[in-house]
Design a protein around this motif. Structure first.
Motif, PDB file in Angstrom:
ATOM      1  N   MET A  45       0.860  -1.197   0.000  1.00  0.00           N
ATOM      2  CA  MET A  45       0.000   0.000   0.000  1.00  0.00           C
ATOM      3  C   MET A  45       0.890   1.239   0.000  1.00  0.00           C
ATOM      4  SD  MET A  45      -2.865   0.984   2.848  1.00  0.00           S
ATOM      5  CE  MET A  45      -3.714   2.544   2.767  1.00  0.00           C
ATOM      6  N   PRO A  46       0.646   2.254  -0.847  1.00  0.00           N
ATOM      7  CA  PRO A  46       1.482   3.442  -0.871  1.00  0.00           C
ATOM      8  C   PRO A  46       1.335   4.223   0.418  1.00  0.00           C
ATOM      9  CG  PRO A  46      -0.479   3.770  -2.218  1.00  0.00           C
ATOM     10  CD  PRO A  46      -0.460   2.327  -1.819  1.00  0.00           C
ATOM     11  N   ASP A  47       2.382   5.001   0.744  1.00  0.00           N
ATOM     12  CA  ASP A  47       2.305   5.828   1.932  1.00  0.00           C
ATOM     13  C   ASP A  47       1.112   6.760   1.795  1.00  0.00           C
ATOM     14  OD1 ASP A  47       2.789   7.887   3.895  1.00  0.00           O
ATOM     15  OD2 ASP A  47       4.775   6.997   4.080  1.00  0.00           O
ATOM     16  N   PRO A  48       0.246   6.834   2.827  1.00  0.00           N
ATOM     17  CA  PRO A  48      -0.968   7.621   2.697  1.00  0.00           C
ATOM     18  C   PRO A  48      -0.740   9.109   2.777  1.00  0.00           C
ATOM     19  CG  PRO A  48      -0.798   6.741   4.913  1.00  0.00           C
ATOM     20  CD  PRO A  48       0.322   6.129   4.103  1.00  0.00           C
ATOM     21  N   ILE A  49       0.402   9.551   3.256  1.00  0.00           N
ATOM     22  CA  ILE A  49       0.621  10.968   3.457  1.00  0.00           C
ATOM     23  C   ILE A  49       1.482  11.503   2.319  1.00  0.00           C
ATOM     24  CG2 ILE A  49       1.478  12.724   5.039  1.00  0.00           C
ATOM     25  CD1 ILE A  49       1.108  10.694   7.284  1.00  0.00           C
ATOM     26  N   PRO A  50       0.940  12.429   1.532  1.00  0.00           N
ATOM     27  CA  PRO A  50       1.671  12.929   0.375  1.00  0.00           C
ATOM     28  C   PRO A  50       3.007  13.544   0.759  1.00  0.00           C
ATOM     29  CG  PRO A  50      -0.622  13.614   0.301  1.00  0.00           C
ATOM     30  CD  PRO A  50      -0.387  13.026   1.659  1.00  0.00           C
ATOM     31  N   ALA A  51       3.914  13.552  -0.188  1.00  0.00           N
ATOM     32  CA  ALA A  51       5.278  14.020   0.078  1.00  0.00           C
ATOM     33  C   ALA A  51       5.298  15.444   0.620  1.00  0.00           C
ATOM     34  CB  ALA A  51       6.107  13.940  -1.198  1.00  0.00           C
ATOM     35  N   LEU A  52       4.364  16.284   0.162  1.00  0.00           N
ATOM     36  CA  LEU A  52       4.358  17.661   0.622  1.00  0.00           C
ATOM     37  C   LEU A  52       4.170  17.770   2.131  1.00  0.00           C
ATOM     38  CD1 LEU A  52       2.206  19.438  -2.116  1.00  0.00           C
ATOM     39  CD2 LEU A  52       4.652  19.665  -1.726  1.00  0.00           C
ATOM     40  N   ALA A  53       3.535  16.758   2.723  1.00  0.00           N
ATOM     41  CA  ALA A  53       3.240  16.832   4.150  1.00  0.00           C
ATOM     42  C   ALA A  53       4.081  15.870   4.957  1.00  0.00           C
ATOM     43  CB  ALA A  53       1.765  16.537   4.378  1.00  0.00           C
ATOM     44  N   LEU A  54       5.052  15.256   4.295  1.00  0.00           N
ATOM     45  CA  LEU A  54       5.848  14.247   4.992  1.00  0.00           C
ATOM     46  C   LEU A  54       6.991  14.883   5.786  1.00  0.00           C
ATOM     47  CD1 LEU A  54       5.814  11.039   2.849  1.00  0.00           C
ATOM     48  CD2 LEU A  54       5.360  11.225   5.268  1.00  0.00           C
ATOM     49  N   PRO A  55       8.177  14.250   5.873  1.00  0.00           N
ATOM     50  CA  PRO A  55       9.138  14.640   6.893  1.00  0.00           C
ATOM     51  C   PRO A  55       9.366  16.144   6.979  1.00  0.00           C
ATOM     52  CG  PRO A  55       9.941  12.739   5.684  1.00  0.00           C
ATOM     53  CD  PRO A  55       8.692  13.220   4.981  1.00  0.00           C
ATOM     54  N   LEU A  56       9.223  16.682   8.178  1.00  0.00           N
ATOM     55  CA  LEU A  56       9.373  18.117   8.324  1.00  0.00           C
ATOM     56  C   LEU A  56      10.797  18.556   8.038  1.00  0.00           C
ATOM     57  CD1 LEU A  56       7.073  18.827  11.377  1.00  0.00           C
ATOM     58  CD2 LEU A  56       6.671  19.333   8.978  1.00  0.00           C
ATOM     59  N   GLY A  57      11.735  17.627   8.067  1.00  0.00           N
ATOM     60  CA  GLY A  57      13.093  17.966   7.678  1.00  0.00           C
ATOM     61  C   GLY A  57      13.163  18.419   6.226  1.00  0.00           C
ATOM     62  N   ALA A 114      -6.243  10.817   9.178  1.00  0.00           N
ATOM     63  CA  ALA A 114      -6.965  11.665   8.235  1.00  0.00           C
ATOM     64  C   ALA A 114      -6.521  11.388   6.801  1.00  0.00           C
ATOM     65  CB  ALA A 114      -6.754  13.141   8.583  1.00  0.00           C
ATOM     66  N   ALA A 115      -5.210  11.161   6.592  1.00  0.00           N
ATOM     67  CA  ALA A 115      -4.721  10.865   5.247  1.00  0.00           C
ATOM     68  C   ALA A 115      -5.293   9.551   4.729  1.00  0.00           C
ATOM     69  CB  ALA A 115      -3.196  10.834   5.245  1.00  0.00           C
ATOM     70  N   LEU A 116      -5.375   8.542   5.610  1.00  0.00           N
ATOM     71  CA  LEU A 116      -5.988   7.272   5.212  1.00  0.00           C
ATOM     72  C   LEU A 116      -7.454   7.472   4.840  1.00  0.00           C
ATOM     73  CD1 LEU A 116      -4.423   4.926   7.930  1.00  0.00           C
ATOM     74  CD2 LEU A 116      -4.004   4.810   5.462  1.00  0.00           C
ATOM     75  N   LEU A 117      -8.154   8.284   5.610  1.00  0.00           N
ATOM     76  CA  LEU A 117      -9.560   8.572   5.296  1.00  0.00           C
ATOM     77  C   LEU A 117      -9.679   9.340   3.984  1.00  0.00           C
ATOM     78  CD1 LEU A 117     -10.989   9.529   8.799  1.00  0.00           C
ATOM     79  CD2 LEU A 117     -11.848   7.728   7.297  1.00  0.00           C
ATOM     80  N   LEU A 163     -10.396   1.386  10.074  1.00  0.00           N
ATOM     81  CA  LEU A 163      -9.947   0.739  11.321  1.00  0.00           C
ATOM     82  C   LEU A 163     -10.143  -0.764  11.292  1.00  0.00           C
ATOM     83  CD1 LEU A 163     -11.176   3.441  13.820  1.00  0.00           C
ATOM     84  CD2 LEU A 163      -8.807   2.962  13.147  1.00  0.00           C
ATOM     85  N   ARG A 164     -11.107  -1.230  10.511  1.00  0.00           N
ATOM     86  CA  ARG A 164     -11.234  -2.688  10.333  1.00  0.00           C
ATOM     87  C   ARG A 164     -10.019  -3.226   9.591  1.00  0.00           C
ATOM     88  NH1 ARG A 164     -16.728  -2.000   8.983  1.00  0.00           N
ATOM     89  NH2 ARG A 164     -16.163  -2.116   6.776  1.00  0.00           N
ATOM     90  N   ARG A 165      -9.563  -2.476   8.596  1.00  0.00           N
ATOM     91  CA  ARG A 165      -8.431  -2.897   7.786  1.00  0.00           C
ATOM     92  C   ARG A 165      -7.115  -2.750   8.532  1.00  0.00           C
ATOM     93  NH1 ARG A 165      -7.136  -0.727   1.654  1.00  0.00           N
ATOM     94  NH2 ARG A 165      -5.166  -1.828   1.392  1.00  0.00           N
ATOM     95  N   ASP A 166      -7.008  -1.672   9.311  1.00  0.00           N
ATOM     96  CA  ASP A 166      -5.748  -1.359  10.012  1.00  0.00           C
ATOM     97  C   ASP A 166      -6.087  -0.859  11.402  1.00  0.00           C
ATOM     98  OD1 ASP A 166      -3.269  -0.623  10.886  1.00  0.00           O
ATOM     99  OD2 ASP A 166      -2.894   0.871   9.325  1.00  0.00           O
TER     100      ASP A 166
END
Length: 202
Positions: free
Chosen positions: A1-13, A44-47, A196-199
């Motif tokens: 499964m791809p990371d649910p959080i887009p790159a723009l919002a990923l590591p704050l670094g 929220a990203a998963l939703l 939440l059923r899935r994860d």
């Protein structure tokens, strides 16, 4: 499964200096709120994926979720750190945090600041119009803000607080189910249950 959080919002670094500053300020102000925002961001990203939001809208949602409580930086200690349920006066002061958060995020002057700040402002609106700050109802509340309300409520209930222990996941879902059509968008609740059923650890 791809990371649910887009790159723009990923590591704050890898994020802008303004976002790193906001994240550090929130962490220093209240470690619980900082951890809560991280967890709400993931859920929220998963939703958002369940609603087929495009990449840009997912990025805005993830950022709004990560910083939805940034306005609590401006809430006094006797309210933010109060070790119990808030009385009416303290609750009223706490209810200012979505508007404070909107102003803080707009001040980043990012290209997406207005869109993300709009979602931060409305994350405490209720589906039946009883929420705040603007009393929006139903589809007048941005979908992303309705997603945030459900993710925020679920994580708050399943986290330990000074005045009560964390609820089990099933009990939290039952509490949110009782709010369908009132505080929570029924379709958002349905998708939350599916996630939440899935994860279960989402």
């Amino acid at each position: 499964m791809p990371d649910p959080i887009p790159a723009l919002a990923l590591p704050l670094g890898r994020a802008s200096a303004s976002l790193r500053a906001l994240a550090l300020a929130l962490e220093q102000r209240d470690a619980y709120t900082d951890g809560h925002c991280d967890r709400v961001c993931r859920l929220a990203a998963l939703l958002g994926q369940r609603f087929d939001l495009d990449r840009e809208r997912l990025a805005h949602l993830a950022l709004a979720a990560r910083f939805h409580d940034i306005g609590k930086i401006g809430v006094r200690d006797d309210v933010l750190l109060y070790p119990g349920r808030l009385d009416a006066a303290r609750r009223q002061r706490m209810r200012l945090h979505p508007e404070l958060g909107e102003r803080l995020f707009r001040a980043t002057e990012r290209d997406d600041a207005a869109q993300v700040a709009h979602l931060i402002r409305h994350h405490h609106e209720a589906y039946d119009g009883s929420g705040y700050p603007d009393g929006l109802a139903g589809d007048a509340i941005p979908l992303e803000a309705r997603i945030l309300a459900a993710a925020d409520g679920y994580d708050a209930m399943t986290s330990d607080r000074p005045y009560r222990p964390a609820l089990p996941a099933r009990a939290a879902l039952e509490a949110l189910a009782a709010e369908r059509g009132r505080r929570i968008d029924p379709e958002v609740y349905r998708q939350l249950e599916a996630v939440l059923r899935r994860d279960p650890d989402a």
